[in-house]
Design an enzyme around this catalytic site. Structure first.
Site, PDB file in Angstrom:
ATOM      1  N   ARG A   1     136.301 -51.794  -1.996  1.00  0.00           N
ATOM      2  CA  ARG A   1     136.720 -52.571  -1.051  1.00  0.00           C
ATOM      3  C   ARG A   1     137.904 -52.175  -0.257  1.00  0.00           C
ATOM      4  O   ARG A   1     138.556 -52.582   0.016  1.00  0.00           O
ATOM      5  CB  ARG A   1     137.206 -54.032  -1.631  1.00  0.00           C
ATOM      6  CG  ARG A   1     135.997 -54.790  -2.362  1.00  0.00           C
ATOM      7  CD  ARG A   1     135.687 -55.781  -1.497  1.00  0.00           C
ATOM      8  NE  ARG A   1     134.631 -56.489  -2.086  1.00  0.00           N
ATOM      9  CZ  ARG A   1     134.198 -57.962  -1.678  1.00  0.00           C
ATOM     10  NH1 ARG A   1     134.988 -58.598  -1.157  1.00  0.00           N
ATOM     11  NH2 ARG A   1     133.261 -58.382  -2.444  1.00  0.00           N
TER      12      ARG A   1
ATOM     13  N   ARG B   1     139.942 -58.855  12.467  1.00  0.00           N
ATOM     14  CA  ARG B   1     139.433 -60.060  11.669  1.00  0.00           C
ATOM     15  C   ARG B   1     140.073 -61.412  12.562  1.00  0.00           C
ATOM     16  O   ARG B   1     139.321 -62.359  12.436  1.00  0.00           O
ATOM     17  CB  ARG B   1     139.733 -60.178  10.242  1.00  0.00           C
ATOM     18  CG  ARG B   1     138.545 -59.861   9.454  1.00  0.00           C
ATOM     19  CD  ARG B   1     137.307 -60.792   9.535  1.00  0.00           C
ATOM     20  NE  ARG B   1     137.366 -61.822   8.487  1.00  0.00           N
ATOM     21  CZ  ARG B   1     137.433 -63.098   8.881  1.00  0.00           C
ATOM     22  NH1 ARG B   1     137.545 -63.440  10.136  1.00  0.00           N
ATOM     23  NH2 ARG B   1     137.244 -63.968   7.918  1.00  0.00           N
TER      24      ARG B   1
ATOM     25  N   TYR C   1     123.941 -65.613  -6.591  1.00  0.00           N
ATOM     26  CA  TYR C   1     124.226 -66.336  -5.228  1.00  0.00           C
ATOM     27  C   TYR C   1     123.125 -67.040  -4.895  1.00  0.00           C
ATOM     28  O   TYR C   1     123.231 -68.242  -4.401  1.00  0.00           O
ATOM     29  CB  TYR C   1     124.844 -65.378  -4.296  1.00  0.00           C
ATOM     30  CG  TYR C   1     126.150 -64.725  -4.632  1.00  0.00           C
ATOM     31  CD1 TYR C   1     127.355 -65.475  -4.556  1.00  0.00           C
ATOM     32  CD2 TYR C   1     126.342 -63.514  -4.977  1.00  0.00           C
ATOM     33  CE1 TYR C   1     128.397 -64.964  -4.950  1.00  0.00           C
ATOM     34  CE2 TYR C   1     127.406 -62.781  -5.324  1.00  0.00           C
ATOM     35  CZ  TYR C   1     128.622 -63.571  -5.177  1.00  0.00           C
ATOM     36  OH  TYR C   1     129.760 -63.263  -5.786  1.00  0.00           O
TER      37      TYR C   1
ATOM     38  N   ARG D   1     140.897 -56.754   3.614  1.00  0.00           N
ATOM     39  CA  ARG D   1     142.094 -57.721   3.913  1.00  0.00           C
ATOM     40  C   ARG D   1     143.528 -56.900   3.447  1.00  0.00           C
ATOM     41  O   ARG D   1     144.393 -57.781   4.106  1.00  0.00           O
ATOM     42  CB  ARG D   1     141.923 -59.128   3.192  1.00  0.00           C
ATOM     43  CG  ARG D   1     140.447 -59.944   4.150  1.00  0.00           C
ATOM     44  CD  ARG D   1     140.346 -61.214   3.275  1.00  0.00           C
ATOM     45  NE  ARG D   1     139.619 -60.850   2.048  1.00  0.00           N
ATOM     46  CZ  ARG D   1     139.168 -61.618   1.342  1.00  0.00           C
ATOM     47  NH1 ARG D   1     139.632 -62.922   1.340  1.00  0.00           N
ATOM     48  NH2 ARG D   1     138.736 -61.210  -0.109  1.00  0.00           N
TER      49      ARG D   1
ATOM     50  N   ASP E   1     128.042 -56.512   3.679  1.00  0.00           N
ATOM     51  CA  ASP E   1     128.425 -57.314   2.482  1.00  0.00           C
ATOM     52  C   ASP E   1     126.788 -57.342   1.723  1.00  0.00           C
ATOM     53  O   ASP E   1     125.850 -56.870   2.484  1.00  0.00           O
ATOM     54  CB  ASP E   1     128.646 -58.982   2.930  1.00  0.00           C
ATOM     55  CG  ASP E   1     128.997 -59.534   1.744  1.00  0.00           C
ATOM     56  OD1 ASP E   1     129.997 -59.243   1.176  1.00  0.00           O
ATOM     57  OD2 ASP E   1     128.036 -60.189   1.010  1.00  0.00           O
TER      58      ASP E   1
HETATM   59  O1  1CP Z   1     135.145 -51.465   1.669  1.00  0.00           O
HETATM   60  C1  1CP Z   1     134.462 -52.149   1.214  1.00  0.00           C
HETATM   61  O2  1CP Z   1     134.070 -52.028  -0.026  1.00  0.00           O
HETATM   62  C2  1CP Z   1     134.207 -53.548   1.946  1.00  0.00           C
HETATM   63  C3  1CP Z   1     132.682 -53.812   1.907  1.00  0.00           C
HETATM   64  C4  1CP Z   1     132.347 -54.993   1.053  1.00  0.00           C
HETATM   65  C5  1CP Z   1     131.497 -54.840  -0.145  1.00  0.00           C
HETATM   66  C6  1CP Z   1     131.049 -53.476  -0.855  1.00  0.00           C
HETATM   67  C7  1CP Z   1     132.280 -56.368   1.351  1.00  0.00           C
HETATM   68  C8  1CP Z   1     132.906 -56.828   2.409  1.00  0.00           C
HETATM   69  N1  1CP Z   1     131.645 -56.823   0.390  1.00  0.00           N
HETATM   70  C9  1CP Z   1     131.135 -55.957  -0.457  1.00  0.00           C
HETATM   71  C10 1CP Z   1     130.236 -56.386  -1.534  1.00  0.00           C
HETATM   72  C11 1CP Z   1     130.205 -57.608  -2.178  1.00  0.00           C
HETATM   73  N2  1CP Z   1     130.192 -58.778  -1.672  1.00  0.00           N
HETATM   74  C12 1CP Z   1     130.241 -57.725  -3.606  1.00  0.00           C
HETATM   75  C13 1CP Z   1     130.352 -56.647  -4.822  1.00  0.00           C
HETATM   76  C14 1CP Z   1     131.365 -56.005  -4.883  1.00  0.00           C
HETATM   77  C15 1CP Z   1     132.180 -56.917  -5.803  1.00  0.00           C
HETATM   78  O3  1CP Z   1     131.925 -57.383  -7.027  1.00  0.00           O
HETATM   79  O4  1CP Z   1     133.636 -57.084  -5.353  1.00  0.00           O
HETATM   80  C16 1CP Z   1     130.150 -59.211  -3.994  1.00  0.00           C
HETATM   81  C17 1CP Z   1     129.969 -59.935  -5.262  1.00  0.00           C
HETATM   82  C18 1CP Z   1     130.100 -59.863  -2.705  1.00  0.00           C
HETATM   83  C19 1CP Z   1     130.315 -61.394  -2.280  1.00  0.00           C
HETATM   84  C20 1CP Z   1     131.434 -61.792  -1.545  1.00  0.00           C
HETATM   85  N3  1CP Z   1     131.227 -61.684  -0.073  1.00  0.00           N
HETATM   86  C21 1CP Z   1     132.621 -62.276  -1.978  1.00  0.00           C
HETATM   87  C22 1CP Z   1     132.784 -62.524  -3.466  1.00  0.00           C
HETATM   88  C23 1CP Z   1     132.620 -63.936  -3.615  1.00  0.00           C
HETATM   89  C24 1CP Z   1     132.852 -64.387  -5.166  1.00  0.00           C
HETATM   90  O5  1CP Z   1     131.576 -64.666  -6.003  1.00  0.00           O
HETATM   91  O6  1CP Z   1     133.895 -64.203  -5.712  1.00  0.00           O
HETATM   92  C25 1CP Z   1     133.212 -62.285  -0.555  1.00  0.00           C
HETATM   93  C26 1CP Z   1     134.701 -63.004  -0.815  1.00  0.00           C
HETATM   94  C27 1CP Z   1     132.341 -61.915   0.291  1.00  0.00           C
HETATM   95  C28 1CP Z   1     132.794 -61.918   1.760  1.00  0.00           C
HETATM   96  C29 1CP Z   1     133.374 -60.646   2.056  1.00  0.00           C
HETATM   97  N4  1CP Z   1     132.674 -59.345   1.880  1.00  0.00           N
HETATM   98  C30 1CP Z   1     133.484 -58.282   2.289  1.00  0.00           C
HETATM   99  C31 1CP Z   1     134.853 -58.642   2.714  1.00  0.00           C
HETATM  100  C32 1CP Z   1     135.981 -57.949   3.298  1.00  0.00           C
HETATM  101  C33 1CP Z   1     134.583 -60.261   2.449  1.00  0.00           C
HETATM  102  C34 1CP Z   1     135.792 -61.190   3.071  1.00  0.00           C
HETATM  103  C35 1CP Z   1     135.289 -61.936   4.294  1.00  0.00           C
HETATM  104  C36 1CP Z   1     136.699 -61.891   5.152  1.00  0.00           C
HETATM  105  O7  1CP Z   1     137.111 -60.787   5.481  1.00  0.00           O
HETATM  106  O8  1CP Z   1     137.140 -63.049   5.478  1.00  0.00           O
END
Ligand code: 1CP
Length: 341
Positions: free
Chosen positions: A26, A39, A150, A30, A75
């Site tokens: 990640r 954003r 999910y 943020r 994502d």
């Molecule tokens: O640099 C990077 O790695 C960012 C790219 C990235 C990746 C690899 C994002 C952006 N999401 C992911 C993968 C992702 N998404 C995973 C696997 C990695 C992990 O375990 O952390 C998972 C489980 C998700 C699902 C997801 N999408 C969540 C988690 C929800 C939960 O169950 O707790 C969230 C919050 C998102 C939205 C999201 N995806 C990415 C960002 C930056 C965000 C937040 C959105 C925003 O900016 O408001």
């Protein structure tokens, strides 16, 4: 050759890298002020669906830090949107109609990346042209079982009870859904490699919910199917297993190049279980970035020490960086790993 091979790719292949490679799960996101500034103007769905913006966000951490790899900004749910699944990010994914029946599973279309997610492939092409040659680009997808969590529950959850129940109540339907998802992610990842991704990573964020028998039958079987189909791409395959301490013996038999692990198991133990044929990626506790500079350095050293001196270690956090992390702590961590590793 290792003098010219980027350190990250050398470590994936268990060759001796010029220095210990490091990237941060990640790393685009943020905790970076430049991400928050973007954003504030654009919602997350638009960021991930607009190649210029997704490429810009992918490159933000690369401009700020001497990282050894970039990861596509997208994502795990994005390709499922491309398959017609109606979902919103709030900020985690919320699915309008959770998938519970065989009819819903059979109605899922195959993924055709060039048609359904062309902006992801365009992002990869743009990022590659903007990256220095020593910084490879990692493409990624959600592992099938993590996507199932999910899709069946419909939203983020601590326990994913409905998804775990589905494995026991409708095991054949679960296997069918996992096969459909595995095949879709194979298409997706192969297209990413063709567009220029130099390594492919599968995120199994919810593996730790499963006992070894269920992990083997459901999660691992689907990953094995995907990994076998992705071998012909020729790029290194990385399988990240969150909370996988009890599952490493199962993972040892999987044909992937790198296993990513969370911070709960020392890398020395992980490497003993996986054997010399796999590289490992990880596994600093993301909370260590909240420690003093001296404490952060001590914790990073402990990870390096546990990883040992055999080739095949990629330094990373054990899970994604937290949004309230100080960006300067990340800079100190990367410099420290490069000096000591
Ligand atoms: O640099 C990077 O790695 C960012 C790219 C990235 C990746 C690899 C994002 C952006 N999401 C992911 C993968 C992702 N998404 C995973 C696997 C990695 C992990 O375990 O952390 C998972 C489980 C998700 C699902 C997801 N999408 C969540 C988690 C929800 C939960 O169950 O707790 C969230 C919050 C998102 C939205 C999201 N995806 C990415 C960002 C930056 C965000 C937040 C959105 C925003 O900016 O408001």
């Amino acid at each position: 050759m290792s003098g010219t091979t980027p350190a990250f790719l050398a470590a994936c292949r268990r060759e001796k890298p010029a220095h210990r490679p490091v990237w941060i799960m990640r790393q685009a996101g943020r905790y970076l002020p430049e991400y928050r500034a973007l954003r504030a103007k654009v919602d997350f769905a638009a960021l991930t669906h607009t190649a210029d913006l997704a490429a810009e966000v992918t490159l933000q951490p690369i401009r700020r830090y001497p990282l050894d790899a970039a990861i596509l900004f997208s994502d795990i749910m994005t390709p499922l949107q491309g398959m017609g699944i109606d979902l919103k990010f709030e900020p985690g994914p919320v699915v309008a109609s959770p998938i519970r029946t065989r009819a819903q599973i059979e109605a899922l279309p195959a993924l055709v990346p060039e048609r359904d997610v062309p902006f992801v492939l365009e992002t990869i092409r743009q990022v590659r042209s903007g990256l220095p040659s020593g910084v490879p680009l990692i493409g990624f997808a959600g592992a099938p079982f993590t996507l199932l969590c999910y899709l069946v529950c419909g939203r983020p959850s601590k326990e994913f009870a409905a998804a775990r129940g589905f494995l026991y109540a409708q095991p054949e339907d679960a296997e069918r859904l996992l096969t459909v998802l595995a095949d879709a992610m194979v298409e997706y990842l192969a297209a990413q490699a063709a567009a220029g991704a130099q390594a492919l990573m599968l995120f199994e964020s919810w593996a730790g919910l499963l006992a070894p028998p269920q992990f083997r039958r459901f999660a691992l079987a689907a990953v094995r199917r995907a990994a076998a189909a992705l071998r012909p791409t020729g790029v290194p395959l990385i399988y990240y297993v969150n909370q996988g301490s009890a599952l490493m013996e199962e993972v040892a038999g999987l044909d992937v190049d790198v296993v990513g692990v969370d911070w709960r198991t020392p890398l020395s133990q992980v490497r003993r279980t996986l054997g010399p044929g796999k590289a490992v990626q990880g596994n600093l506790d993301p909370a260590a970035l909240f420690g003093t500079p001296a404490e952060l350095a001590r914790q990073a050293d402990a990870v390096l020490e546990a990883a040992g001196s055999a080739p095949g270690h990629i330094f990373n956090l054990g899970h994604g960086i937290w949004p309230d992390t100080d960006p300067d702590a990340v800079a100190r961590l990367i410099d420290h790993v490069h000096e000591r590793g």
